[in-house]
Structure formats: C-alpha cells, structure tokens
Write an enzyme that holds these catalytic residues in place. Sequence first.
Site, PDB file in Angstrom:
ATOM      1  N   GLY A 172      29.090 -55.734  21.753  1.00  0.00           N
ATOM      2  CA  GLY A 172      28.233 -55.345  20.620  1.00  0.00           C
ATOM      3  C   GLY A 172      27.703 -56.569  19.886  1.00  0.00           C
ATOM      4  O   GLY A 172      26.503 -56.684  19.590  1.00  0.00           O
ATOM      5  N   LYS A 173      28.615 -57.509  19.610  1.00  0.00           N
ATOM      6  CA  LYS A 173      28.201 -58.698  18.841  1.00  0.00           C
ATOM      7  C   LYS A 173      27.458 -59.675  19.733  1.00  0.00           C
ATOM      8  O   LYS A 173      26.550 -60.379  19.267  1.00  0.00           O
ATOM      9  CB  LYS A 173      29.432 -59.318  18.166  1.00  0.00           C
ATOM     10  CG  LYS A 173      30.046 -58.338  17.173  1.00  0.00           C
ATOM     11  CD  LYS A 173      31.367 -58.759  16.628  1.00  0.00           C
ATOM     12  CE  LYS A 173      32.006 -57.626  15.827  1.00  0.00           C
ATOM     13  NZ  LYS A 173      32.473 -56.480  16.659  1.00  0.00           N
ATOM     14  N   CYS A 195      38.882 -55.484  12.853  1.00  0.00           N
ATOM     15  CA  CYS A 195      38.608 -54.098  12.424  1.00  0.00           C
ATOM     16  C   CYS A 195      39.931 -53.487  11.978  1.00  0.00           C
ATOM     17  O   CYS A 195      40.396 -52.509  12.544  1.00  0.00           O
ATOM     18  CB  CYS A 195      37.958 -53.294  13.542  1.00  0.00           C
ATOM     19  SG  CYS A 195      38.865 -53.281  15.087  1.00  0.00           S
ATOM     20  N   ASP A 230      36.133 -62.375  17.142  1.00  0.00           N
ATOM     21  CA  ASP A 230      36.336 -60.952  16.805  1.00  0.00           C
ATOM     22  C   ASP A 230      37.712 -60.597  17.359  1.00  0.00           C
ATOM     23  O   ASP A 230      37.830 -60.064  18.456  1.00  0.00           O
ATOM     24  CB  ASP A 230      35.228 -60.129  17.469  1.00  0.00           C
ATOM     25  CG  ASP A 230      35.234 -58.689  17.003  1.00  0.00           C
ATOM     26  OD1 ASP A 230      35.821 -58.388  15.955  1.00  0.00           O
ATOM     27  OD2 ASP A 230      34.641 -57.841  17.711  1.00  0.00           O
ATOM     28  N   ALA A 252      34.755 -61.066  23.322  1.00  0.00           N
ATOM     29  CA  ALA A 252      33.375 -60.582  23.222  1.00  0.00           C
ATOM     30  C   ALA A 252      33.155 -59.170  23.747  1.00  0.00           C
ATOM     31  O   ALA A 252      32.192 -58.507  23.346  1.00  0.00           O
ATOM     32  CB  ALA A 252      32.458 -61.530  23.999  1.00  0.00           C
ATOM     33  N   ALA A 253      34.003 -58.717  24.655  1.00  0.00           N
ATOM     34  CA  ALA A 253      33.721 -57.447  25.343  1.00  0.00           C
ATOM     35  C   ALA A 253      34.080 -56.252  24.450  1.00  0.00           C
ATOM     36  O   ALA A 253      35.061 -56.330  23.701  1.00  0.00           O
ATOM     37  CB  ALA A 253      34.530 -57.396  26.633  1.00  0.00           C
ATOM     38  N   PRO A 254      33.299 -55.162  24.504  1.00  0.00           N
ATOM     39  CA  PRO A 254      32.204 -54.862  25.445  1.00  0.00           C
ATOM     40  C   PRO A 254      30.834 -55.411  25.040  1.00  0.00           C
ATOM     41  O   PRO A 254      29.843 -55.060  25.672  1.00  0.00           O
ATOM     42  CB  PRO A 254      32.188 -53.328  25.467  1.00  0.00           C
ATOM     43  CG  PRO A 254      32.636 -52.951  24.086  1.00  0.00           C
ATOM     44  CD  PRO A 254      33.648 -53.994  23.680  1.00  0.00           C
ATOM     45  N   ASP A 302      35.982 -63.385  27.238  1.00  0.00           N
ATOM     46  CA  ASP A 302      36.958 -62.307  27.045  1.00  0.00           C
ATOM     47  C   ASP A 302      37.966 -62.373  28.193  1.00  0.00           C
ATOM     48  O   ASP A 302      37.632 -62.790  29.305  1.00  0.00           O
ATOM     49  CB  ASP A 302      36.277 -60.931  27.017  1.00  0.00           C
ATOM     50  CG  ASP A 302      37.143 -59.868  26.339  1.00  0.00           C
ATOM     51  OD1 ASP A 302      36.875 -59.515  25.176  1.00  0.00           O
ATOM     52  OD2 ASP A 302      38.111 -59.393  26.990  1.00  0.00           O
TER      53      ASP A 302
HETATM   54  C1  LIG Z   1      37.882 -56.210  18.994  1.00  0.00           C
HETATM   55  S1  LIG Z   1      37.662 -56.266  20.697  1.00  0.00           S
HETATM   56  C2  LIG Z   1      36.150 -57.112  20.822  1.00  0.00           C
HETATM   57  C3  LIG Z   1      34.900 -56.307  20.501  1.00  0.00           C
HETATM   58  C4  LIG Z   1      33.632 -57.102  20.784  1.00  0.00           C
HETATM   59  N1  LIG Z   1      33.598 -58.366  20.082  1.00  0.00           N
HETATM   60  C5  LIG Z   1      32.364 -56.334  20.457  1.00  0.00           C
HETATM   61  O1  LIG Z   1      31.734 -56.592  19.447  1.00  0.00           O
HETATM   62  O2  LIG Z   1      31.995 -55.465  21.256  1.00  0.00           O
HETATM   63  C6  LIG Z   1      38.825 -57.504  21.138  1.00  0.00           C
HETATM   64  C7  LIG Z   1      38.691 -58.095  22.527  1.00  0.00           C
HETATM   65  O3  LIG Z   1      39.628 -59.178  22.620  1.00  0.00           O
HETATM   66  C8  LIG Z   1      39.958 -59.360  23.974  1.00  0.00           C
HETATM   67  N2  LIG Z   1      41.144 -60.238  24.001  1.00  0.00           N
HETATM   68  C9  LIG Z   1      42.387 -59.934  23.571  1.00  0.00           C
HETATM   69  N3  LIG Z   1      43.206 -61.006  23.702  1.00  0.00           N
HETATM   70  C10 LIG Z   1      42.457 -62.000  24.226  1.00  0.00           C
HETATM   71  C11 LIG Z   1      42.722 -63.347  24.604  1.00  0.00           C
HETATM   72  N4  LIG Z   1      43.945 -63.886  24.455  1.00  0.00           N
HETATM   73  N5  LIG Z   1      41.716 -64.087  25.126  1.00  0.00           N
HETATM   74  C12 LIG Z   1      40.482 -63.541  25.299  1.00  0.00           C
HETATM   75  N6  LIG Z   1      40.169 -62.272  24.962  1.00  0.00           N
HETATM   76  C13 LIG Z   1      41.145 -61.507  24.436  1.00  0.00           C
HETATM   77  C14 LIG Z   1      40.128 -57.949  24.470  1.00  0.00           C
HETATM   78  O4  LIG Z   1      39.988 -57.897  25.883  1.00  0.00           O
HETATM   79  C15 LIG Z   1      39.019 -57.213  23.710  1.00  0.00           C
HETATM   80  O5  LIG Z   1      37.893 -57.087  24.526  1.00  0.00           O
END
Ligand SMILES: C[S@@+](CC[C@H](N)C(=O)[O-])C[C@H]1O[C@@H](n2cnc3c(N)ncnc32)[C@H](O)[C@@H]1O
Length: 438
Positions: free
Chosen positions: A258-259, A369, A316, A254-256, A274
């Site tokens: 937006g969704k 993305c 995401d 979820a981080a940072p 996250d």
């Molecule tokens: C594409 S970004 C998310 C963008 C976010 N959804 C937004 O809309 O702002 C992918 C995220 O996946 C998290 N991530 C990667 N592997 C993960 C895991 N195994 N479990 C939980 N989070 C994970 C990363 O820390 C990162 O914040």
Amino acid sequence: MPRPVVADRRPVQRRRPRGEADPPGLAPRRAALRLIDAILRRGDPLDVAMHAAAQGLTGADRAFAVAIVSEALRWMTDIDALIDGATAQPLPDDVKSRAVLRIALAQLLVLKSPGHAVVSTALPLVDGGPRRLVHAILSRAQQEAWQLPDRATLPPPAAERWSAQWGTAIVDAAAAGWSAPPPIDLSFATEPGADEWPDAVALAPRHRRLPRGQAVEAMPGFAEGGWWVQDLAASLPARLLGAGDGRTIFDLCAAPGGKTMQLAAAGWAVTAVDASAKRLERLRANLARTGLAADIVQGDIRTWEPDATADAVLLDAPCSATGIFRRHPDVLHRIEARQIEEMAALQAELLARAARWVRPGGTLVYATCSLERAEGEDQIAAFLKGHKGWTIDALRAGELPPAIAPDPAGCIRTLPGQLADAGGLDGFFIARLRAPSV
Ligand SMILES: C[S@@+](CC[C@H](N)C(=O)[O-])C[C@H]1O[C@@H](n2cnc3c(N)ncnc32)[C@H](O)[C@@H]1O
C-alpha cells in the site's frame, strides 16, 4: 422465566450415514468452524487460517465463511452470554458445540440468515456431540427472537488495556467501531475527477471513502489500477514524506505494498523490502495492476544490508495490529500482553537498523497499526534516548488531512472515535524523525 436448556446427557447422537448428502450450504459453515477453531485455539490470524480452511471453496463461499467468522468474533462475548443464559451449566469454552453455536448464532442474529438453513447446517457440524442441546438453543433463539445489544462488547483484556492507556471514552468509541465492519477507503495514484465516484466522500487528497459491502474487484477502474484499498490512517505515513522528486527511499516491511504504491506514485525511487516471499507476490501483483514501479528485495531487515544510505526510510513495522481491529476481528481475541512485549522488542531492533540506512539529515518515518503505547510513543521515546542527534520532525497541522491533528510531541496518534461520523479511522502511531546532519 424460560427454563434453561439442560446439558444433554443422552447417548451421543447418530452420525449421518456414509453417502448421505450434505445439506446445501454446509461447506462455508464447515470452513467457518475450522477458521474459528484455528483463530481461538491455535492463535492463527484469520488470513493465514483461511488458506487451509477454505481449500476448494468458491469465491462466494469463502466470502460467506469469512463473514460468518468475522461476525462470530465481533459479537462473541455477547453471543456467549446468550448461550450461557440458556444452559443449566455453562458449556466449556473449548467444546465444538460452543463453536458451532457461536457461528450459528452469528448467522441468525447478525447476518440474518434463514433459521431453517442455520439449523440444518449447524447440526451436522456438531459431529458426535450434543445435537439435541444445539438444536434446543437454536430453536429457543428463534422462538424468543433473541437480540444482540446495540454495541458489541470488546474482549475484556483489550478493553482493560485501552482503558488504562487511553481512558474509558476511547474504550466506548472502540466498542462502537467494533460493532460493524468499517467503510472502504481507496487511495489514488492521482486525484480522481470531481464527477467520478459520486457516492464517495473525500477526506484527504487522493482519497475516497465508500460504504461497506461492495466487491472491490467489481468496482470501477479496478483493472485499470488507478486506486487501491487502504484505510485513511494507513495512508498517512507515506503522506508525511511528500513528493519524492526522484529521491531514494527504503520502504521497509513493504508488503503487500500500500505504501510502496503511494511512494512510487509520489515520485520516490523506492526499494521495497520484506521478509515474506508470499506477501511480496501480492506487492508485485499490486504494482503490476497499478503500473507503478519499485525495486523489490526479499530480505529480513535484521540481517539485510543496503549498498548505500537513502534520502528517506519508511519503517512500517510488524506489530500487534490492535489498531486495525475493526477490519480484523480476530486480532483482539489473539493478542495478549506477551505478544505486545515481543513485538515491541522486535520493533526496537528494526528501528535501530533502519536508522543506520538514512543519509545524514535524512528522514525516517516509523509507523505501527497498533493501539498500544509500547509500540508507538514508548518506542520512539526509547529510540531518541539511545540515538544521539536524532529528533522528531514535528508535523504541522496543514500537512495532515483536516480532521487529524498532531499530538503534543508532533507525532500522529489516531484513536477510535476520530472521524466517527464519517465512518471512523484505524488506530495508528506515526513519527517522522530527522537524522543528525553529520
Ligand atoms: C504492517 S505489514 C506491512 C504493510 C505494508 N507496509 C503496506 O503498506 O502494505 C508488516 C510487514 O512486515 C514484514 N516483516 C516482518 N518482520 C520482518 C523482518 N524482520 N524483515 C522484513 N520484513 C518483515 C511482514 O512480512 C509484513 O509484510
């Protein structure tokens, strides 16, 4: 025919004596040099490299360092061709003098920095290397008024991959998109008034597009929190879930946020998960600024387990991020086929886990993305093969902003060239899946 600059074989130039003052403007250029090294040699993402490289810089110097590196990366193939055309023998790829020339020529030819400032700050960075050679090339660039082509050349591995997957027209469109920083898209919690944002274009409900080049934090309403920066394509996954009416959703990765903010604003009861504590801090700050609410969980989805299923899940997924190459020009220089394969394997694992947490008959939205089929279309085809009873909940044209149509399978694939006249779109893949009802 101008004579090539001959590689400097004379003794190493003097270093500046201890105590001699740095020329003005050296600090952001030094940071830019460290950044480009971290990205190209270590494969670090720009935003990660930034923490170490920009220690102690003012906000303006940080922004300048990022602008220099971004343009050096965007135009690197073309800048390298100019450097190689001017030297009798090609400079090795990994020498400092090439890195210094890349950032200096980006300033000179793209950012249009004054020549004397570029030269006086480039030479100290060569630091024991061939200063005369660097000086000669930068002098020639000015005397001969070097120009870059109209379009920046894509790094060849990306161009080859995309040509095989999408065809040469998409590669051309990608090169056009790659040649300049994209506009700024804002998402709003509620539709802004018709007379607000007079210079912006609305491409979807609760969306406004603004020309690039404004400092986001200085834009009207930032402190009040009615909007956040989010590319139109990145706003599509949450749009496909519609109004929440208090229903539950797990926003995974979820981080940072937006969704998360879109979903909370649309009335969903959001649990945002996250793995990254640092990125969750940004999510928390975003929720605090916008006055929106979500339960926040730090957890790795490969091991985290919820107490109950949710009405919907949004995954995401972490990905190669090749679809957001316009905003992150480091991506195409770092990502290779091996990383795409690794990401695809991780996505398959996360998707299988996410599917277990959707209530019978509920919805799972999967998004990346990425401009790689392995992280989009192929991922969903493999998921459907291995998960009996799951179907694609095909999108209907009316559900999407006017310029975006579903693909033949009812999913969304945004590609370079879409909305080109309005400033383009990031590359995303999005599928809305329906869980079996029992
Ligand atoms: C594409 S970004 C998310 C963008 C976010 N959804 C937004 O809309 O702002 C992918 C995220 O996946 C998290 N991530 C990667 N592997 C993960 C895991 N195994 N479990 C939980 N989070 C994970 C990363 O820390 C990162 O914040």
